[in-house]
Write a protein that holds these residues in place. Structure first.
Motif, mmCIF file in Angstrom:
data_model
loop_
_atom_site.group_PDB
_atom_site.id
_atom_site.type_symbol
_atom_site.label_atom_id
_atom_site.label_comp_id
_atom_site.label_asym_id
_atom_site.label_seq_id
_atom_site.Cartn_x
_atom_site.Cartn_y
_atom_site.Cartn_z
ATOM 1 N N ILE A 130 -5.243 0.970 -3.683
ATOM 2 C CA ILE A 130 -5.009 1.230 -2.261
ATOM 3 C C ILE A 130 -3.613 1.819 -2.136
ATOM 4 O O ILE A 130 -2.615 1.156 -2.476
ATOM 5 N N GLY A 131 -3.537 3.038 -1.674
ATOM 6 C CA GLY A 131 -2.260 3.734 -1.528
ATOM 7 C C GLY A 131 -2.106 4.798 -2.606
ATOM 8 O O GLY A 131 -1.722 4.498 -3.733
ATOM 9 N N ALA A 132 -2.437 6.040 -2.220
ATOM 10 C CA ALA A 132 -2.383 7.140 -3.199
ATOM 11 C C ALA A 132 -1.098 7.939 -3.019
ATOM 12 O O ALA A 132 -1.109 9.164 -2.918
ATOM 13 N N GLY A 133 0.020 7.226 -2.945
ATOM 14 C CA GLY A 133 1.326 7.881 -2.826
ATOM 15 C C GLY A 133 1.936 8.117 -4.194
ATOM 16 O O GLY A 133 1.229 8.243 -5.193
ATOM 17 N N ASN A 134 3.258 8.134 -4.240
ATOM 18 C CA ASN A 134 3.956 8.407 -5.500
ATOM 19 C C ASN A 134 3.546 7.442 -6.599
ATOM 20 O O ASN A 134 3.163 7.835 -7.702
ATOM 21 N N LEU A 135 3.644 6.162 -6.284
ATOM 22 C CA LEU A 135 3.356 5.153 -7.302
ATOM 23 C C LEU A 135 1.854 5.105 -7.615
ATOM 24 O O LEU A 135 1.459 5.051 -8.778
ATOM 25 N N GLY A 136 1.046 5.119 -6.571
ATOM 26 C CA GLY A 136 -0.399 5.026 -6.775
ATOM 27 C C GLY A 136 -0.932 6.146 -7.652
ATOM 28 O O GLY A 136 -1.736 5.916 -8.562
ATOM 29 N N LEU A 179 -5.280 -2.817 -6.966
ATOM 30 C CA LEU A 179 -3.858 -2.472 -7.065
ATOM 31 C C LEU A 179 -3.388 -2.068 -5.678
ATOM 32 O O LEU A 179 -4.001 -1.221 -5.021
ATOM 33 N N LEU A 180 -2.305 -2.662 -5.250
ATOM 34 C CA LEU A 180 -1.776 -2.402 -3.911
ATOM 35 C C LEU A 180 -0.494 -1.581 -4.053
ATOM 36 O O LEU A 180 0.511 -2.069 -4.578
ATOM 37 N N ALA A 181 -0.551 -0.333 -3.585
ATOM 38 C CA ALA A 181 0.627 0.541 -3.688
ATOM 39 C C ALA A 181 0.885 1.210 -2.347
ATOM 40 O O ALA A 181 1.053 2.426 -2.258
ATOM 41 N N VAL A 182 0.890 0.387 -1.309
ATOM 42 C CA VAL A 182 1.164 0.885 0.051
ATOM 43 C C VAL A 182 2.564 0.427 0.457
ATOM 44 O O VAL A 182 3.125 -0.498 -0.160
ATOM 45 N N ALA A 236 1.375 -3.683 3.652
ATOM 46 C CA ALA A 236 0.821 -4.441 2.534
ATOM 47 C C ALA A 236 0.000 -5.654 2.976
ATOM 48 O O ALA A 236 -1.103 -5.889 2.453
ATOM 49 N N GLN A 237 0.496 -6.438 3.948
ATOM 50 C CA GLN A 237 -0.241 -7.647 4.338
ATOM 51 C C GLN A 237 -1.590 -7.290 4.965
ATOM 52 O O GLN A 237 -2.609 -7.920 4.677
ATOM 53 N N ASP A 238 -1.591 -6.256 5.811
ATOM 54 C CA ASP A 238 -2.847 -5.857 6.454
ATOM 55 C C ASP A 238 -3.871 -5.416 5.399
ATOM 56 O O ASP A 238 -5.040 -5.824 5.440
ATOM 57 N N SER A 263 0.119 -6.452 -6.594
ATOM 58 C CA SER A 263 0.851 -5.740 -5.540
ATOM 59 C C SER A 263 2.177 -5.207 -6.054
ATOM 60 O O SER A 263 2.941 -5.925 -6.701
ATOM 61 N N PHE A 264 2.445 -3.955 -5.727
ATOM 62 C CA PHE A 264 3.729 -3.341 -6.074
ATOM 63 C C PHE A 264 4.678 -3.356 -4.886
ATOM 64 O O PHE A 264 5.827 -2.951 -5.014
ATOM 65 N N ALA A 265 4.183 -3.771 -3.725
ATOM 66 C CA ALA A 265 5.063 -3.907 -2.558
ATOM 67 C C ALA A 265 5.946 -5.130 -2.794
ATOM 68 O O ALA A 265 5.447 -6.195 -3.168
#
Ligand SMILES: NC(=O)c1ccc[n+]([C@@H]2O[C@H](COP(=O)([O-])OP(=O)(O)OC[C@H]3O[C@@H](n4cnc5c(N)ncnc54)[C@H](O)[C@@H]3O)[C@@H](O)[C@H]2O)c1
Length: 314
Positions: free
Chosen positions: A103-109, A164-167, A172-174, A189-191
Motif C-alpha cells: 500500500i503506497g506506490a511512492g518512492n519507498l513502495g 507492506l505499508l509505505a504511505v 498510515a493508521q487509516d 509498516s515503514f511509517a
C-alpha cells in the motif's frame, strides 16, 4: 528493525507446538540465508562450527538455536544443508511462500516492489494499492496499481499473508485499519508512527530514522569517530566496522622462534622491511590443500562476510 507489537507466540512456535525465542527466530533467518548460499555453492554437509562462523554467532549458540527445531545433524558429521534449510523454512512458515500486498506506490513502495530479493526468498508481491489518481493504473514490477478504495473488496481474491505499508505517516493508521478490516493478519509498516492493531494482528515497524539515531548514540557513547556501519536487516542488530588492522582475525600473535633442534617451519619469504605491516595470514587457509567442501564453505563464509568486513558486535 523496530519492533512495535507482536503476538506472544509466533507462527513458528505454534507450528512446532513450542515457543521459540524471538532472538532465535531472527537468527534462524540468518542461518537460512547462509544455508542458501552453501546450497548454491554445492555444499551438501556443513558442520556447526562452519555454519556458526558464516552466520557470525558462536557454535554453542547455533547448536542451541537449532535444538529448537528438533533432532538435526549427525554428531561428528554435520548438518545436511538441504534438510536443515527445509526445516528452518518450515519453522519460519516460508515453505508455502508469502503473498504480499503493498500500500503506497511512492518512492519507498516502488523501491520495495522493484527489489528482486523478496521473490528469491519466497515473498511474492501480488497487489499494489495507492490513492493518487496519477499513480493508480501505472505499472510497477509487472503489477497495475489499484485504487486503495477497492482494498477491502479486492483483498480476499489476492489472499495476501503480509501487507507492506509505505504511505505517509498521516495516512498510515487509516490504511492499517482498512487492512485489518480486510482480514490481513501481518503488516510491515515503514511509517515511523505508532499504529494500533487488534491483538490478533502482528505488526512490525521499520523506523530507519530511529536506527540512524541508535547508530549516532553508539558512536557518541564510544567517543569514536563515526565509522561506516552495517545493520543486520534480519536481526535489527547494529554493528560497527572497524579498521582492518583492528579486526580480531588479524590479531595473530607474533611469530614464535622454532624450538631448538626442530626443523624450521617453512614460511613465506619476509618482506625487505621486517616491520612492514603485511596482512597476517589466516592459519590453515592456503597452508593445506582444501577439500571441495572446505573450499565451498570458505567461499560461503567469505561471501557472508563480504557485507560485514571488520565488524564487531556492539
Ligand atoms: N523514502 C524513504 O527512503 C523512506 C525511508 C524511511 C521511511 N519512509 C516512510 O515510508 C513512507 C512512504 O515514504 P515515501 O518516501 O515512499 O513517500 P511518498 O510520498 O513518495 O509515497 C507515498 C505514497 O503513498 C500514497 N498514499 C498516500 N496516502 C495514501 C492512502 N491513504 N492510501 C493509499 N496510498 C496513499 C501516495 O499517493 C504515494 O504514492 C512514509 O511513512 C515515510 O516516512 C520512507
Amino acid at each position: 528493525m523496530t519492533e512495535q507489537h507482536e503476538t506472544p507466540t509466533g507462527a513458528s512456535g505454534k507450528a512446532l507446538g513450542r515457543d521459540i525465542p524471538q532472538a532465535t527466530v531472527t537468527r534462524l533467518a540468518t542461518y537460512l540465508r547462509v544455508l542458501a548460499g552453501l546450497a548454491d555453492s554445492g555444499v551438501a554437509i556443513v558442520s556447526s562450527e562452519e555454519l556458526a562462523v558464516a552466520a557470525g554467532v558462536n557454535s554453542a549458540k547455533l547448536r542451541k538455536d537449532l535444538s529448537f527445531l528438533g533432532p538435526n545433524g549427525v554428531r561428528g558429521v554435520g548438518y545436511d544443508v538441504a534438510k536443515l534449510r527445509t526445516r528452518i523454512e518450515d519453522v519460519l512458515g516460508l515453505s508455502q511462500g508469502h503473498r504480499v500486498v503493498l500500500i503506497g506506490a511512492g518512492n519507498l513502495g516502488r523501491a520495495l516492489v522493484g527489489y528482486g530479493g523478496f521473490g528469491v526468498r519466497g515473498f511474492t508481491v501480488v497487489g499494489i494499492f495507492d490513492n493518487d489518481p496519477a499513480v493508480i493504473g501505472q505499472s510497477y514490477a509487472g503489477l497495475v496499481v489499484r485504487d486503495v478504495d477497492l482494498l477491502v473488496a479486492q483483498i480476499p481474491a489476492l489472499d495476501p499473508t503480509i501487507a507492506l505499508l509505505a504511505v505517509p505517516d498521516e495516512a498510515a493508521q487509516d490504511v492499517c485499519d482498512r487492512l485489518v478490516d480486510a482480514g490481513v493478519l501481518s503488516i510491515l509498516s515503514f511509517a515511523p508512527c505508532e499504529l494500533r492493531v487488534p491483538a490478533h494482528v502482528q505488526i512490525r515497524r521499520v523506523d530507519l530514522a530511529m536506527e540512524l539515531q541508535m547508530l549516532s548514540f553508539d558512536a557518541a557513547r564510544n567517543d569514536a569517530p563515526v565509522l561506516p556501519v552495517v545493520a543486520h536487516a534480519s536481526s535489527g542488530r547494529v554493528a560497527r566496522r572497524v579498521p582492518p588492522q583492528n579486526h580480531p582475525a588479524l590479531n595473530h600473535p607474533a611469530p614464535v622462534e622454532p624450538a631448538r633442534g626442530r626443523p624450521p617451519r617453512r614460511t613465506a619469504p619476509h618482506s625487505a622491511n621486517p616491520h612492514a605491516a603485511t596482512p597476517a595470514k589466516h592459519p590453515g587457509i592456503g597452508d593445506h590443500p582444501m577439500s571441495e567442501r572446505q573450499r565451498a564453505n570458505q567461499q560461503a563464509g567469505a561471501r557472508a562476510r563480504v557485507t560485514e568486513p571488520g565488524e564487531v558486535q556492539s
